[in-house]
Design a protein around this motif. Structure first.
Motif, mmCIF file in Angstrom:
data_model
loop_
_atom_site.group_PDB
_atom_site.id
_atom_site.type_symbol
_atom_site.label_atom_id
_atom_site.label_comp_id
_atom_site.label_asym_id
_atom_site.label_seq_id
_atom_site.Cartn_x
_atom_site.Cartn_y
_atom_site.Cartn_z
ATOM 1 N N VAL A 187 0.870 -1.178 0.000
ATOM 2 C CA VAL A 187 0.000 0.000 0.000
ATOM 3 C C VAL A 187 0.902 1.221 0.000
ATOM 4 O O VAL A 187 1.755 1.365 0.876
ATOM 5 N N ASP A 188 0.745 2.092 -1.005
ATOM 6 C CA ASP A 188 1.610 3.267 -1.083
ATOM 7 C C ASP A 188 0.839 4.577 -1.225
ATOM 8 O O ASP A 188 1.440 5.642 -1.359
ATOM 9 N N HIS A 189 -0.483 4.522 -1.198
ATOM 10 C CA HIS A 189 -1.270 5.758 -1.260
ATOM 11 C C HIS A 189 -1.295 6.386 0.130
ATOM 12 O O HIS A 189 -1.673 5.719 1.103
ATOM 13 N N PRO A 190 -0.906 7.659 0.258
ATOM 14 C CA PRO A 190 -0.794 8.287 1.591
ATOM 15 C C PRO A 190 -2.065 8.208 2.429
ATOM 16 O O PRO A 190 -2.005 7.945 3.634
ATOM 17 N N VAL A 191 -3.226 8.418 1.795
ATOM 18 C CA VAL A 191 -4.485 8.398 2.547
ATOM 19 C C VAL A 191 -4.820 6.987 3.004
ATOM 20 O O VAL A 191 -5.285 6.782 4.136
ATOM 21 N N GLU A 192 -4.585 6.004 2.140
ATOM 22 C CA GLU A 192 -4.845 4.617 2.529
ATOM 23 C C GLU A 192 -3.935 4.193 3.679
ATOM 24 O O GLU A 192 -4.371 3.519 4.619
#
Length: 224
Positions: free
Chosen positions: A99-104
């Motif tokens: 997981v690399d999306h900041p919000v996730e």
């Protein structure tokens, strides 16, 4: 190290400032790659930690639940509240998926913290025979925007036990990350990241021997 004295009038001023700000940060989203100051106090009663074993249990569970999602850089656990300071990682692994999306990433960290509080509260309720949990799911958090404020925040958190008169020398307080920094062994804190901020150990020690610069830091403090 000589004792850092905080006058009573000064403590009252700081408490008023931080209490005013605390409720503003209950829903601030966490994002990957950023520094955060986390604060939590008991939702009912006067204590979160009752025995030395409580502190150890909390730290073990914290490392187990969120240790792979954050770089922990400071903590101070006091009888009725605690402070954490960490950098959310830019990439985490959830169920063998990157997981690399900041919000996730922030979502998973937030859920991890809530799980930590639930696990700790259930254990404490069993230990103390209390019908209601001492910790609810809410926690205050604030984004720390740069390395300079991050350094000051680490010093503030380490000095917190002395500021609240829990000890007369924060360097010896066993429930904070300062003594861990002085040791040689690997611990749950990320010493390499901390040294990146402070350059070297002597700078780390020297900055801790100075009182907190409240004038530049008060907007990043959250105590109720």
């Amino acid at each position: 190290m000589s004792k850092i004295n905080y006058p009573f009038s000064f403590r009252e001023k700081v408490h008023k400032l931080t209490k005013k700000m605390a409720t503003q940060h209950l829903k601030l989203p966490i994002e990957g790659g950023k520094f955060y100051h986390i604060y939590k106090s008991a939702s009912i009663g006067d204590h979160i930690f009752f025995t030395p074993g409580n502190y150890a249990f909390f730290l073990r569970k914290m490392d187990l639940i969120i240790g792979d999602m954050v770089d922990l850089m400071a903590f101070c656990l006091l009888p009725n509240h605690f402070h954490l300071f960490f950098r959310a990682r830019e990439v985490i692994t959830i169920k063998e998926e990157y997981v690399d999306h900041p919000v996730e990433i922030g979502h998973f960290i937030g859920e991890g913290l809530r799980k930590l509080f639930a696990v700790y509260s259930a254990n404490l309720t069993k230990q103390e025979g209390i019908a209601d949990p001492l910790l609810d799911n809410n926690f205050s958090r604030i984004f720390i925007p740069n390395d300079d404020i991050a350094r000051q925040m680490i010093v503030y958190i380490h000095q917190n036990s002395q500021f609240h008169n829990v000890t007369d020398n924060f360097t010896n307080y066993p429930h904070s990350s300062y003594p861990l920094m002085m040791g040689k062994h690997k611990t749950l804190i990320d010493k390499d990241s901390i040294m990146t901020l402070f350059a070297d150990m002597q700078t780390f020690i020297d900055l801790h021997q100075q009182p907190t610069d409240w004038g530049s830091l008060h907007e990043y403090l959250i105590e109720s």
